[in-house]
Scaffold this active site. Structure first.
Site, mmCIF file in Angstrom:
data_model
loop_
_atom_site.group_PDB
_atom_site.id
_atom_site.type_symbol
_atom_site.label_atom_id
_atom_site.label_comp_id
_atom_site.label_asym_id
_atom_site.label_seq_id
_atom_site.Cartn_x
_atom_site.Cartn_y
_atom_site.Cartn_z
ATOM 1 N N ARG A 116 0.834 -1.202 0.000
ATOM 2 C CA ARG A 116 0.000 0.000 0.000
ATOM 3 C C ARG A 116 0.870 1.254 0.000
ATOM 4 O O ARG A 116 0.643 2.192 -0.772
ATOM 5 C CB ARG A 116 -0.919 -0.015 1.228
ATOM 6 C CG ARG A 116 -1.934 1.124 1.246
ATOM 7 C CD ARG A 116 -2.793 1.091 2.516
ATOM 8 N NE ARG A 116 -3.561 -0.137 2.614
ATOM 9 C CZ ARG A 116 -3.359 -1.082 3.535
ATOM 10 N NH1 ARG A 116 -2.408 -0.916 4.461
ATOM 11 N NH2 ARG A 116 -4.100 -2.166 3.566
ATOM 12 N N TYR A 171 16.493 11.907 2.872
ATOM 13 C CA TYR A 171 17.610 12.806 3.162
ATOM 14 C C TYR A 171 18.092 13.414 1.855
ATOM 15 O O TYR A 171 17.270 13.823 1.032
ATOM 16 C CB TYR A 171 18.698 12.066 3.947
ATOM 17 C CG TYR A 171 19.567 13.027 4.738
ATOM 18 C CD1 TYR A 171 18.991 13.872 5.682
ATOM 19 C CD2 TYR A 171 20.925 13.111 4.518
ATOM 20 C CE1 TYR A 171 19.759 14.790 6.393
ATOM 21 C CE2 TYR A 171 21.704 14.016 5.226
ATOM 22 C CZ TYR A 171 21.110 14.857 6.158
ATOM 23 O OH TYR A 171 21.869 15.762 6.843
ATOM 24 N N ARG A 217 23.879 27.008 7.440
ATOM 25 C CA ARG A 217 24.601 26.533 6.245
ATOM 26 C C ARG A 217 24.056 25.154 5.886
ATOM 27 O O ARG A 217 24.607 24.129 6.238
ATOM 28 C CB ARG A 217 26.103 26.453 6.503
ATOM 29 C CG ARG A 217 26.924 26.273 5.222
ATOM 30 C CD ARG A 217 28.269 25.681 5.486
ATOM 31 N NE ARG A 217 28.152 24.342 6.078
ATOM 32 C CZ ARG A 217 29.182 23.602 6.463
ATOM 33 N NH1 ARG A 217 30.396 24.074 6.359
ATOM 34 N NH2 ARG A 217 29.009 22.401 6.983
ATOM 35 N N LYS A 223 18.177 13.475 9.634
ATOM 36 C CA LYS A 223 19.354 12.834 10.214
ATOM 37 C C LYS A 223 18.947 11.809 11.273
ATOM 38 O O LYS A 223 19.485 10.702 11.337
ATOM 39 C CB LYS A 223 20.245 13.903 10.848
ATOM 40 C CG LYS A 223 21.715 13.575 10.845
ATOM 41 C CD LYS A 223 22.328 13.968 9.511
ATOM 42 C CE LYS A 223 23.799 13.714 9.481
ATOM 43 N NZ LYS A 223 24.427 14.197 8.264
ATOM 44 N N GLU A 246 25.109 20.103 13.559
ATOM 45 C CA GLU A 246 24.960 19.909 12.110
ATOM 46 C C GLU A 246 24.687 21.237 11.421
ATOM 47 O O GLU A 246 23.836 22.027 11.865
ATOM 48 C CB GLU A 246 23.790 18.948 11.854
ATOM 49 C CG GLU A 246 23.602 18.554 10.408
ATOM 50 C CD GLU A 246 24.506 17.422 9.984
ATOM 51 O OE1 GLU A 246 24.687 17.230 8.762
ATOM 52 O OE2 GLU A 246 25.047 16.725 10.857
ATOM 53 N N ASP A 247 25.393 21.499 10.334
ATOM 54 C CA ASP A 247 25.098 22.607 9.412
ATOM 55 C C ASP A 247 25.110 23.983 10.072
ATOM 56 O O ASP A 247 24.265 24.835 9.788
ATOM 57 C CB ASP A 247 23.766 22.368 8.692
ATOM 58 C CG ASP A 247 23.896 21.307 7.610
ATOM 59 O OD1 ASP A 247 25.036 20.918 7.293
ATOM 60 O OD2 ASP A 247 22.872 20.856 7.080
ATOM 61 N N ASP A 293 28.992 16.500 12.937
ATOM 62 C CA ASP A 293 28.995 15.577 11.804
ATOM 63 C C ASP A 293 29.608 16.201 10.558
ATOM 64 O O ASP A 293 30.234 15.511 9.758
ATOM 65 C CB ASP A 293 27.569 15.103 11.514
ATOM 66 C CG ASP A 293 27.554 13.991 10.472
ATOM 67 O OD1 ASP A 293 28.271 12.991 10.661
ATOM 68 O OD2 ASP A 293 26.843 14.124 9.461
ATOM 69 N N ASP A 294 29.442 17.507 10.363
ATOM 70 C CA ASP A 294 30.008 18.153 9.176
ATOM 71 C C ASP A 294 31.526 18.022 9.144
ATOM 72 O O ASP A 294 32.117 17.826 8.084
ATOM 73 C CB ASP A 294 29.631 19.642 9.152
ATOM 74 C CG ASP A 294 28.134 19.842 9.030
ATOM 75 O OD1 ASP A 294 27.535 19.223 8.151
ATOM 76 O OD2 ASP A 294 27.571 20.604 9.833
ATOM 77 N N ALA A 348 34.342 22.165 6.025
ATOM 78 C CA ALA A 348 34.217 20.754 5.649
ATOM 79 C C ALA A 348 35.503 20.249 5.003
ATOM 80 O O ALA A 348 36.017 19.188 5.349
ATOM 81 C CB ALA A 348 33.035 20.569 4.710
ATOM 82 N N ASN A 352 27.201 18.265 -1.790
ATOM 83 C CA ASN A 352 25.759 18.001 -1.865
ATOM 84 C C ASN A 352 25.025 19.316 -2.092
ATOM 85 O O ASN A 352 25.509 20.367 -1.706
ATOM 86 C CB ASN A 352 25.275 17.380 -0.550
ATOM 87 C CG ASN A 352 25.700 15.938 -0.395
ATOM 88 O OD1 ASN A 352 25.576 15.156 -1.319
ATOM 89 N ND2 ASN A 352 26.204 15.588 0.775
#
Length: 612
Positions: free
Chosen positions: A73, A118, A170, A188, A259-260, A280-281, A317, A425
């Site tokens: 479905r 993502y 960012r 994430k 993050e970002d 994480d970046d 980065a 990305n």
């Protein structure tokens, strides 16, 4: 901090030290009964008895569905949606209203659904977050709330093991999106659950509203954030100080992932020794690229001491990745200075050198700035490639198409197996496509990208592009930090995640020259990464789950698997709770049980004889 300890190899026999409880996992399932049902409870595969127990009886259609029918479905509905953003919206609703079904669907279709949940689709979702807003999906902390952040955080109704926090300044190379960046923590944490089995109700998407430098957002009548300019660095520091203290006061063992943020370095340097946090970046990106890079160096046949890496992109980065790779070269026997000299960074002004005229270099660029250029200033990437003659070409520039056909052809002339990593990305920002990399290097390159690209046919073979997706490592870093209850996330733990990733390929994947394992095996990969992270925490003495030191690696993997949320087995916990409530009473034949030809008091689930 240091401890005397046994780290990893205590055997099952002859070990007198206390062992961790391997099998009896405490998944943190919510304590019942609830005043109101949870998002995990509205599942049409629940038996009628379970629905009565969960207080959802009558709130879903009366039929007891099978996993297979649910999946069919959902996939049919997805197929009916015309655009990626429409598919994203449907999946968001599913995650918020039937969370176990969402993660079952994700587990069975991880390769197909990851780009929708993502990158790259989350980029459009963030750009249009305020425009498309329909439901709460996280916690917002506004600058106007300073002094009262603990009160706001107290409104979150669930226990939390991990949070992802962003200020939206960012987002994926798309600029400052303010609170519209909330899509990143939401996506994430979906990956944390899908890839590493962190319970979805134990995760907290968190967006801090510190204003935005994006004037278009501030003037957009639909924008849901504050319409103030971005706060100063000092104001941000004070706000984050309060936030970090409030989060750990509410949830003392919480793992906090940043993050970002436009400038991620200050918060990482300020908090990494005091809180269980990582960025994480910088660290996740560096680790996942390192994992593929280790395999690429092996396959290239060029000794580490002879590698020469040109990086297009010298932002946070790019520098973060280069520092991770520097550590690899040092572990391969090079001195720090020799390792650092393996890198040539290129920014918008050309090759980064100590004596470059114009404005002073940003502080984070100084570590890799060249001092051996004899005054020569090289401007274009093409000229830098000719000057350096690199074995490795990496892109973290967000400049789509920057690796031109001419540059790719030159890389193939210079190397038998050139390493080409366009890592920006989303896909539109990638420095080159997989197709161009293969075409212009004549199939010679060892390739990994940041965004997904389709499989390509080349000379009768199917070539599968490597994707240096952070989801290979950050779920294992987070789960490892949670399970060993570490007081901080050390650089050795980050490096261990990359090393573990590089060893996770199956023999046939190695044979096919893959740099990363099949993404469909991500749960198994996360177990290996988690184990490596925990062992590194033990070596650094930052772990608090000390009994884990005394079990073998094999038992450690079993321990990890038993603690991973499994959406295919969540219903079994509800059934077990009902059985415990019934206790030793004689089984009652209920309407639901009769409907399924089962008189044991627990209605069976048709179509679930597949072991799930």
């Amino acid at each position: 901090m240091s401890h005397n300890r046994t780290t990893s190899t205590a055997s099952k026999s002859g070990n007198s030290l206390p062992l961790a409880n391997i099998k009896a996992a405490h998944h943190g399932a919510p304590v019942r009964p609830h005043v109101l049902p949870l998002p995990t409870d509205y599942d049409t595969t629940h038996t009628l008895e379970a629905r009565k127990y969960l207080k959802t009886y009558g709130l879903t259609p009366p039929g007891v569905d099978s996993f297979e029918n649910q999946s069919k479905r959902c996939l049919a509905i997805l197929a009916s949606r015309k655009t990626p953003i429409e598919k994203y919206q449907y999946l968001s609703v599913l995650r918020n209203t039937n969370v176990n079904l969402f993660y079952r669907l994700f587990a069975e279709n991880v390769k197909e659904l990851t780009p929708l949940i993502y990158t790259p689709t989350v980029g459009e979702a963030c750009q249009r977050w305020s425009e498309l807003y329909t439901q709460p999906e996280g916690l917002y902390l506004s600058y106007e709330d300073r002094g009262h952040l603990h009160n706001v955080i107290s409104n979150w109704p669930h226990d939390v093991e991990i949070t992802v926090v962003t200020d939206g300044s960012r987002i994926l190379g798309l600029g400052d999106l303010g609170i519209d960046g909330m899509g990143i923590p939401v996506g994430k944490l979906s990956l944390y659950t899908a890839c590493a089995g962190i319970h979805p109700l134990k995760t907290l998407p968190l967006c801090v509203d510190l204003g935005t430098s994006n004037e278009e957002k501030r003037n957009d009548p639909l924008y849901l954030g504050s319409r103030r300019p971005k706060v100063t660095a000092e104001e941000e520091k004070d706000f984050l100080d309060e936030m970090m203290a409030a989060l750990t006061e509410r949830w003392p063992g919480i793992v906090i992932q940043y993050e970002d943020f436009k400038n991620p370095f200050p918060s990482l340097e300020r908090y990494q020794e005091t809180y269980t946090m990582f960025n994480d970046d910088i660290q996740g990106t560096g680790a996942v690229i390192l994992g593929g890079f280790i395999n690429a160096v092996i396959q290239s046949g060029v000794a580490p001491a002879d590698q020469r890496a040109v990086f297009l992109g010298a932002g946070s980065a790019g520098v973060g990745v280069a520092k991770q790779l520097t550590e690899f070269f040092m572990k391969e026997g090079l001195s720090e200075d020799e390792a650092r000299k393996r890198f040539w960074l290129v920014d918008s002004q050309g090759m980064v050198t100590m004596d470059r005229p114009g404005r002073p270099l940003a502080e984070h660029k100084l570590y890799f700035a060249r001092d051996d250029n004899d005054g020569k200033q090289v401007q274009s990437l093409e000229d830098v490639v000719e000057y350096v003659k690199p074995t490795i070409l990496m892109g973290l520039s967000t400049i789509g198409g920057a690796f031109t056909p001419k540059i790719l052809e030159r890389m193939a002339e210079l190397n038998d197996r050139p390493v080409v990593f366009p890592l920006s990305n989303p896909s539109s920002k990638s420095e080159c496509t997989f197709e161009d990399a293969i075409k212009y290097t004549k199939g010679k390159c060892l390739f990994a990208s940041g965004s997904p690209f389709p499989t390509l046919q080349w000379e009768g073979k199917d070539l599968v592009p490597g994707q240096g997706n952070n989801m290979y490592v950050f779920p294992g870093i987070g789960l490892g930090a949670i399970l060993c209850k570490c007081v901080s996330v050390t650089q050795n733990m980050i490096y261990a995640s990359a090393e573990a990733l590089s060893t996770s390929l199956l023999p046939d994947e190695v044979e096919a020259n893959w740099l990363y394992p099949d993404i469909r095996r991500i749960r198994d990969v996360s177990v290996i990464v988690t184990r490596g992270v925990i062992r590194a925490a033990q070596k650094d003495g930052v772990d608090r789950e000390l009994a884990l030191r005394n079990i073998s690696d094999e038992d450690m993997e079993q321990y990890i698997r038993h603690r991973m949320y499994d959406p295919f087995k969540e219903h079994e916990k509800v059934d077990e709770e009902i059985r415990e409530l019934v206790g030793s009473k004689s089984p009652t034949t209920t309407a639901g049980a009769q409907a399924n030809g089962n008189g044991n008091g627990i209605a069976s689930r048709p179509g679930t004889a597949n072991g799930h």
